[in-house]
Design an enzyme around this catalytic site. Structure first.
Site, PDB file in Angstrom:
ATOM      1  N   CYS A   9       0.806  -1.229   0.000  1.00 46.77           N
ATOM      2  CA  CYS A   9       0.000   0.000   0.000  1.00 46.77           C
ATOM      3  C   CYS A   9       0.843   1.285   0.000  1.00 46.77           C
ATOM      4  O   CYS A   9       0.471   2.274  -0.645  1.00 46.77           O
ATOM      5  CB  CYS A   9      -0.954  -0.001   1.186  1.00 46.77           C
ATOM      6  SG  CYS A   9      -0.207  -0.554   2.729  1.00 46.77           S
ATOM      7  N   HIS A  50      -2.654   6.585   3.688  1.00 45.45           N
ATOM      8  CA  HIS A  50      -1.214   6.760   3.926  1.00 45.45           C
ATOM      9  C   HIS A  50      -0.763   8.084   3.285  1.00 45.45           C
ATOM     10  O   HIS A  50      -0.984   8.313   2.088  1.00 45.45           O
ATOM     11  CB  HIS A  50      -0.414   5.620   3.308  1.00 45.45           C
ATOM     12  CG  HIS A  50      -0.613   4.281   3.948  1.00 45.45           C
ATOM     13  ND1 HIS A  50      -1.260   4.098   5.158  1.00 45.45           N
ATOM     14  CD2 HIS A  50      -0.217   3.042   3.556  1.00 45.45           C
ATOM     15  CE1 HIS A  50      -1.260   2.806   5.466  1.00 45.45           C
ATOM     16  NE2 HIS A  50      -0.641   2.148   4.511  1.00 45.45           N
TER      17      HIS A  50
HETATM   18  P1  NAP Z   1      -6.100  -9.370   8.350  1.00 41.79           P
HETATM   19  O1  NAP Z   1      -7.072  -8.298   8.687  1.00 41.79           O
HETATM   20  O2  NAP Z   1      -5.287  -9.960   9.448  1.00 41.79           O
HETATM   21  O3  NAP Z   1      -6.906 -10.578   7.583  1.00 41.79           O
HETATM   22  C1  NAP Z   1      -6.301 -11.818   7.272  1.00 41.79           C
HETATM   23  C2  NAP Z   1      -7.279 -12.745   6.565  1.00 41.79           C
HETATM   24  O4  NAP Z   1      -6.633 -14.015   6.321  1.00 41.79           O
HETATM   25  C3  NAP Z   1      -8.541 -13.095   7.369  1.00 41.79           C
HETATM   26  O5  NAP Z   1      -9.594 -13.366   6.480  1.00 41.79           O
HETATM   27  C4  NAP Z   1      -8.126 -14.391   8.086  1.00 41.79           C
HETATM   28  O6  NAP Z   1      -9.231 -15.216   8.429  1.00 41.79           O
HETATM   29  C5  NAP Z   1      -7.328 -15.068   6.992  1.00 41.79           C
HETATM   30  N1  NAP Z   1      -6.368 -16.036   7.552  1.00 41.79           N
HETATM   31  C6  NAP Z   1      -5.494 -15.834   8.571  1.00 41.79           C
HETATM   32  N2  NAP Z   1      -4.776 -16.975   8.800  1.00 41.79           N
HETATM   33  C7  NAP Z   1      -5.228 -17.884   7.919  1.00 41.79           C
HETATM   34  C8  NAP Z   1      -4.893 -19.251   7.653  1.00 41.79           C
HETATM   35  N3  NAP Z   1      -3.941 -19.891   8.347  1.00 41.79           N
HETATM   36  N4  NAP Z   1      -5.554 -19.899   6.670  1.00 41.79           N
HETATM   37  C9  NAP Z   1      -6.534 -19.272   5.966  1.00 41.79           C
HETATM   38  N5  NAP Z   1      -6.887 -17.975   6.154  1.00 41.79           N
HETATM   39  C10 NAP Z   1      -6.238 -17.296   7.112  1.00 41.79           C
HETATM   40  O7  NAP Z   1      -5.053  -8.867   7.275  1.00 41.79           O
HETATM   41  P2  NAP Z   1      -5.211  -7.698   6.147  1.00 41.79           P
HETATM   42  O8  NAP Z   1      -4.799  -6.379   6.666  1.00 41.79           O
HETATM   43  O9  NAP Z   1      -6.552  -7.850   5.524  1.00 41.79           O
HETATM   44  O10 NAP Z   1      -4.069  -8.097   5.108  1.00 41.79           O
HETATM   45  C11 NAP Z   1      -4.188  -9.198   4.221  1.00 41.79           C
HETATM   46  C12 NAP Z   1      -2.995  -9.217   3.279  1.00 41.79           C
HETATM   47  O11 NAP Z   1      -3.000  -8.032   2.487  1.00 41.79           O
HETATM   48  C13 NAP Z   1      -1.643  -9.256   4.008  1.00 41.79           C
HETATM   49  O12 NAP Z   1      -0.758 -10.075   3.287  1.00 41.79           O
HETATM   50  C14 NAP Z   1      -1.204  -7.800   3.996  1.00 41.79           C
HETATM   51  O13 NAP Z   1       0.194  -7.675   4.057  1.00 41.79           O
HETATM   52  C15 NAP Z   1      -1.747  -7.344   2.645  1.00 41.79           C
HETATM   53  N6  NAP Z   1      -2.018  -5.896   2.528  1.00 41.79           N
HETATM   54  C16 NAP Z   1      -2.729  -5.232   3.484  1.00 41.79           C
HETATM   55  C17 NAP Z   1      -2.978  -3.858   3.316  1.00 41.79           C
HETATM   56  C18 NAP Z   1      -3.782  -3.046   4.307  1.00 41.79           C
HETATM   57  O14 NAP Z   1      -3.893  -1.815   4.116  1.00 41.79           O
HETATM   58  N7  NAP Z   1      -4.351  -3.653   5.352  1.00 41.79           N
HETATM   59  C19 NAP Z   1      -2.493  -3.203   2.191  1.00 41.79           C
HETATM   60  C20 NAP Z   1      -1.790  -3.908   1.235  1.00 41.79           C
HETATM   61  C21 NAP Z   1      -1.571  -5.250   1.413  1.00 41.79           C
HETATM   62  P3  NAP Z   1      -9.875 -15.262   9.940  1.00 41.79           P
HETATM   63  O15 NAP Z   1     -10.749 -14.034  10.055  1.00 41.79           O
HETATM   64  O16 NAP Z   1     -10.655 -16.528   9.936  1.00 41.79           O
HETATM   65  O17 NAP Z   1      -8.723 -15.247  10.887  1.00 41.79           O
END
Ligand code: NAP
Length: 345
Positions: free
Chosen positions: A150, A243
């Site tokens: 991001c 950001h």
């Molecule tokens: P998050 O809020 O922690 O969500 C993670 C997701 O993955 C949830 O749906 C979770 O399910 C699932 N998950 C976790 N462990 C798992 C497993 N072992 N097997 C299957 N599913 C699993 O994270 P996020 O912020 O959305 O980020 C997701 C990805 O996008 C990351 O790689 C992050 O680096 C990237 N990203 C994030 C942003 C941002 O602004 N947030 C920007 C760019 C990229 P449960 O709810 O069941 O735990």
């Protein structure tokens, strides 16, 4: 006719944004949702701690969340959006590609891999053809496509405009990043309220490498990364979304702030459903852009810029983008639209 799509990691911060964008999408229809085994078997409404200030889309709320495994996704799903933690993405995304799904992923795993396209559709759409190299090499019927981190996406469109006109030699950037960038369980309120944290694990390295790959040249076989130097310093601040970044860009040729403003303003958007009319909005007011005021410009897909001024070796400017829309879910959806538009689906 719509293309059937799935969302893996659908319950998290980015997954919820994907659901919000895909539910009313004119080209895509959500038919599969997955998350961790603690969510599997629940309805989406039960499993997702919905934190978006709009209701859970009715049809999606009633869908059952499956295990994150290709066998849980119907065969007629052509495209899978991934928002899994990167270690989980690294483990399961190749299984989906091998099973024939095209995966448009937010996770940081494989962004730098030689045969994985890392694309911002308005900036380097031609890199998508790296899919041919990937399929030859890995024998996949599916494909893996990444959008960048991001904080990288925020600065890359204005940098692309500067690079096209004057050539970038060195970029320095300091970020002020919102808490939603760390996911829902990322930063505790006790850590961030009344505070700023001058450290975001691995973020600086991502900005320094991904920006060079994005602005690199694809020759049909490989991406020759841009040879500019990039130095980043990343900070977490107590905003929810958006950001803000301070960028110093040294250029090969002289480039006035007026010419830079024109080049950024004229940098073209695309004719895809999620492309904003104006990709880069340049403010004249010296105190803009600001996260609260400007993060939703262009439905959260516009990058805003301000404070464009001269430095000894080039330019300084500030830029802002919505991190879970332009910086994550919106970027993935835009990559999905480009995949459809270019015949990869
Ligand atoms: P998050 O809020 O922690 O969500 C993670 C997701 O993955 C949830 O749906 C979770 O399910 C699932 N998950 C976790 N462990 C798992 C497993 N072992 N097997 C299957 N599913 C699993 O994270 P996020 O912020 O959305 O980020 C997701 C990805 O996008 C990351 O790689 C992050 O680096 C990237 N990203 C994030 C942003 C941002 O602004 N947030 C920007 C760019 C990229 P449960 O709810 O069941 O735990």
């Amino acid at each position: 006719m719509t293309v059937k799509v799935g969302v893996i990691g659908a319950t998290g911060a980015v997954g919820q944004r994907l659901v919000q964008l895909l539910a009313p999408h004119p080209e895509f229809e959500i038919t599969a949702l997955t998350a961790s085994s603690s969510s599997a078997g629940k309805t989406y409404r039960e499993a997702a701690k919905w934190r978006i200030d709009a209701p859970v889309p009715e049809d999606v709320g009633a869908m059952e969340v499956g295990e994150t495994d290709p066998s849980a996704v119907p065969d007629d799903v052509a495209l899978v959006f991934s928002s899994l933690p990167s270690d989980v993405g690294a483990a399961v995304e190749p299984d989906f590609c091998e099973a024939g799904y095209v995966v448009s992923s937010n996770s940081s795993n494989a962004r730098r891999a030689e045969d994985v396209p890392l694309t911002v559709p308005e900036v380097n759409p031609d890199h998508l053809d790296l899919i041919e190299v990937q399929r030859d090499r890995r024998g996949w019927d599916g494909a893996l496509v990444k959008n960048p981190n991001c904080s990288t996406i925020t600065m890359v469109p204005p940098l692309a405009a500067v690079d096209d006109a004057a050539g970038l030699e060195r970029v320095e950037v300091a970020t002020l990043q919102a808490v939603s960038g760390a996911g829902y369980s990322g930063v505790s309120s006790m850590e961030i309220i009344d505070n700023a944290i001058p450290y975001i694990g691995k973020e600086e390295g991502k900005m320094e490498t991904e920006s060079r790959k994005l602005l690199g040249t694809f020759d049909g076989a490989e991406v020759d990364w841009h040879d500019m130097d990039v130095a980043a310093s990343c900070n977490r601040i107590p905003t929810i979304d958006g950001h803000l970044e301070n960028v110093w860009a040294d250029t090969a040729e002289e480039f006035s702030p007026e010419d830079a403003t024109e080049a950024m303003t004229d940098y073209p958007s695309l004719d895809l459903p999620s492309s904003p009319d104006q990709l880069i909005e340049v403010f004249e007011e010296p105190d803009r852009p600001q996260p609260r005021l400007d993060r939703t410009l262009g439905e959260g897909m516009t990058v805003s810029v301000g404070g464009v001024q001269d430095t000894t070796h080039g330019l300084q400017f500030n830029c802002l983008a919505h991190n879970t829309l332009r910086g994550a879910a919106g970027a993935s959806v835009l990559n999905g639209e480009l995949l459809l538009d270019t015949g990869y689906l």
